[in-house]
Design a protein around this motif. Structure first.
Motif, mmCIF file in Angstrom:
data_model
loop_
_atom_site.group_PDB
_atom_site.id
_atom_site.type_symbol
_atom_site.label_atom_id
_atom_site.label_comp_id
_atom_site.label_asym_id
_atom_site.label_seq_id
_atom_site.Cartn_x
_atom_site.Cartn_y
_atom_site.Cartn_z
ATOM 1 N N GLU A 1 35.080 -28.985 88.400
ATOM 2 C CA GLU A 1 35.566 -29.087 87.023
ATOM 3 C C GLU A 1 37.050 -28.760 86.933
ATOM 4 N N ALA A 2 37.520 -27.799 87.713
ATOM 5 C CA ALA A 2 38.939 -27.459 87.703
ATOM 6 C C ALA A 2 39.775 -28.627 88.194
ATOM 7 N N VAL A 3 39.278 -29.327 89.215
ATOM 8 C CA VAL A 3 39.997 -30.487 89.729
ATOM 9 C C VAL A 3 40.028 -31.581 88.681
ATOM 10 N N LEU A 4 38.885 -31.838 88.060
ATOM 11 C CA LEU A 4 38.811 -32.907 87.067
ATOM 12 C C LEU A 4 39.638 -32.578 85.830
ATOM 13 N N ASN A 5 39.787 -31.304 85.535
ATOM 14 C CA ASN A 5 40.599 -30.906 84.388
ATOM 15 C C ASN A 5 42.053 -30.661 84.759
ATOM 16 N N LYS A 6 42.408 -30.934 86.007
ATOM 17 C CA LYS A 6 43.779 -30.806 86.513
ATOM 18 C C LYS A 6 44.299 -29.371 86.438
ATOM 19 N N SER A 7 43.389 -28.399 86.554
ATOM 20 C CA SER A 7 43.841 -27.011 86.487
ATOM 21 C C SER A 7 43.801 -26.326 87.858
ATOM 22 N N ALA A 8 43.532 -27.086 88.901
ATOM 23 C CA ALA A 8 43.464 -26.513 90.240
ATOM 24 C C ALA A 8 44.791 -26.716 90.968
ATOM 25 N N ASP A 9 45.075 -25.822 91.892
ATOM 26 C CA ASP A 9 46.274 -25.921 92.713
ATOM 27 C C ASP A 9 46.008 -26.930 93.831
ATOM 28 N N GLU A 10 46.863 -27.933 93.972
ATOM 29 C CA GLU A 10 46.632 -28.986 94.968
ATOM 30 C C GLU A 10 46.676 -28.445 96.391
ATOM 31 N N ALA A 11 47.428 -27.398 96.639
ATOM 32 C CA ALA A 11 47.507 -26.839 97.993
ATOM 33 C C ALA A 11 46.179 -26.199 98.390
ATOM 34 N N ALA A 12 45.419 -25.718 97.405
ATOM 35 C CA ALA A 12 44.152 -25.045 97.699
ATOM 36 C C ALA A 12 42.976 -26.018 97.753
ATOM 37 N N MET A 13 43.221 -27.304 97.504
ATOM 38 C CA MET A 13 42.130 -28.285 97.472
ATOM 39 C C MET A 13 41.719 -28.714 98.864
ATOM 40 N N THR A 14 40.441 -28.987 98.995
ATOM 41 C CA THR A 14 39.940 -29.557 100.244
ATOM 42 C C THR A 14 40.215 -31.057 100.212
ATOM 43 N N PRO A 15 40.139 -31.734 101.349
ATOM 44 C CA PRO A 15 40.359 -33.193 101.354
ATOM 45 C C PRO A 15 39.380 -33.941 100.437
ATOM 46 N N GLN A 16 38.143 -33.452 100.363
ATOM 47 C CA GLN A 16 37.166 -34.080 99.473
ATOM 48 C C GLN A 16 37.608 -33.953 98.020
ATOM 49 N N MET A 17 38.108 -32.778 97.676
ATOM 50 C CA MET A 17 38.549 -32.545 96.298
ATOM 51 C C MET A 17 39.775 -33.404 95.976
ATOM 52 N N ARG A 18 40.673 -33.571 96.964
ATOM 53 C CA ARG A 18 41.847 -34.423 96.739
ATOM 54 C C ARG A 18 41.432 -35.876 96.496
ATOM 55 N N LYS A 19 40.451 -36.366 97.277
ATOM 56 C CA LYS A 19 39.961 -37.726 97.076
ATOM 57 C C LYS A 19 39.332 -37.875 95.699
ATOM 58 N N MET A 20 38.550 -36.877 95.301
ATOM 59 C CA MET A 20 37.904 -36.918 93.995
ATOM 60 C C MET A 20 38.954 -36.904 92.883
ATOM 61 N N PHE A 21 39.980 -36.095 93.054
ATOM 62 C CA PHE A 21 41.051 -36.004 92.069
ATOM 63 C C PHE A 21 41.802 -37.334 91.969
ATOM 64 N N ALA A 22 42.093 -37.955 93.109
ATOM 65 C CA ALA A 22 42.795 -39.244 93.112
ATOM 66 C C ALA A 22 41.935 -40.324 92.467
ATOM 67 N N ARG A 23 40.643 -40.315 92.745
ATOM 68 C CA ARG A 23 39.736 -41.290 92.145
ATOM 69 C C ARG A 23 39.682 -41.116 90.631
ATOM 70 N N GLN A 24 39.647 -39.866 90.188
ATOM 71 C CA GLN A 24 39.617 -39.590 88.742
ATOM 72 C C GLN A 24 40.906 -40.070 88.077
ATOM 73 N N GLN A 25 42.050 -39.843 88.719
ATOM 74 C CA GLN A 25 43.320 -40.306 88.154
ATOM 75 C C GLN A 25 43.363 -41.835 88.086
ATOM 76 N N GLU A 26 42.851 -42.489 89.121
ATOM 77 C CA GLU A 26 42.836 -43.954 89.139
ATOM 78 C C GLU A 26 41.947 -44.498 88.017
ATOM 79 N N ASN A 27 40.789 -43.900 87.824
ATOM 80 C CA ASN A 27 39.898 -44.338 86.748
ATOM 81 C C ASN A 27 40.527 -44.119 85.382
ATOM 82 N N THR A 28 41.195 -43.000 85.204
ATOM 83 C CA THR A 28 41.857 -42.711 83.929
ATOM 84 C C THR A 28 42.953 -43.729 83.660
ATOM 85 N N LYS A 29 43.729 -44.049 84.696
ATOM 86 C CA LYS A 29 44.806 -45.030 84.546
ATOM 87 C C LYS A 29 44.243 -46.403 84.195
ATOM 88 N N ARG A 30 43.141 -46.781 84.840
ATOM 89 C CA ARG A 30 42.513 -48.076 84.588
ATOM 90 C C ARG A 30 42.017 -48.175 83.136
#
Length: 146
Positions: free
Chosen positions: A50-79
């Motif tokens: 939820e922190a990743v989806l709400n953009k309240s997480a620190d990107e340095a502390a994210m796992t690669p899975q969380m980064r992919k999920m965050f990028a996918r969420q940003q792409e969907n929002t942009k679309r």
């Protein structure tokens, strides 16, 4: 005879142990399902997701899975934002105008049928043409409604 009773008792105990083991296995599967519903099957808690989806997480502390999920969420929002920008809508007066035209045309025709002289005296059946013309304009406007 005692041996048969003892053998039956042993079989009953074995069945009870097997039933208990099966019940424990079912409980373990249910617990695993609960864990997977909580997002813990990937080792990521739902709070982090939820922190990743709400953009309240620190990107340095994210796992690669969380980064992919965050990028996918940003792409969907942009679309979604791009598709919203591409839609056209009518001005606020459009719907009330075509509804009013439909109702005015209907009232015009009904008044003529009831009086055979009004709304415009001495033009006769042309009152029907005027009423149906007003309704036709309202109906044509409905085809352009977005």
């Amino acid at each position: 005879m005692a041996e048969q009773d003892e053998q039956k008792l042993d079989e009953t105990k074995a069945d009870t142990v097997a039933d208990t083991t099966a019940a424990t296995d079912v409980k373990d599967v249910e617990d695993a399902d609960k864990d997977s519903d909580n997002g813990e099957d990937f080792g990521i808690s739902m709070d982090k997701v939820e922190a990743v989806l709400n953009k309240s997480a620190d990107e340095a502390a994210m796992t690669p899975q969380m980064r992919k999920m965050f990028a996918r969420q940003q792409e969907n929002t942009k679309r979604v934002e791009e598709s919203i920008k591409g839609t056209k809508s009518n001005p606020a007066w459009f719907v009330p105008l075509f509804c009013a035209l439909l109702v005015i045309g209907l009232v015009w025709v009904v008044v003529y049928y009831m009086t055979y002289d009004y709304p415009i005296p001495n033009i006769g059946a042309w009152n029907l043409a005027i009423g149906f013309g007003i309704m036709l304009v309202g109906f044509l406007m409905t085809m352009w409604w977005r």
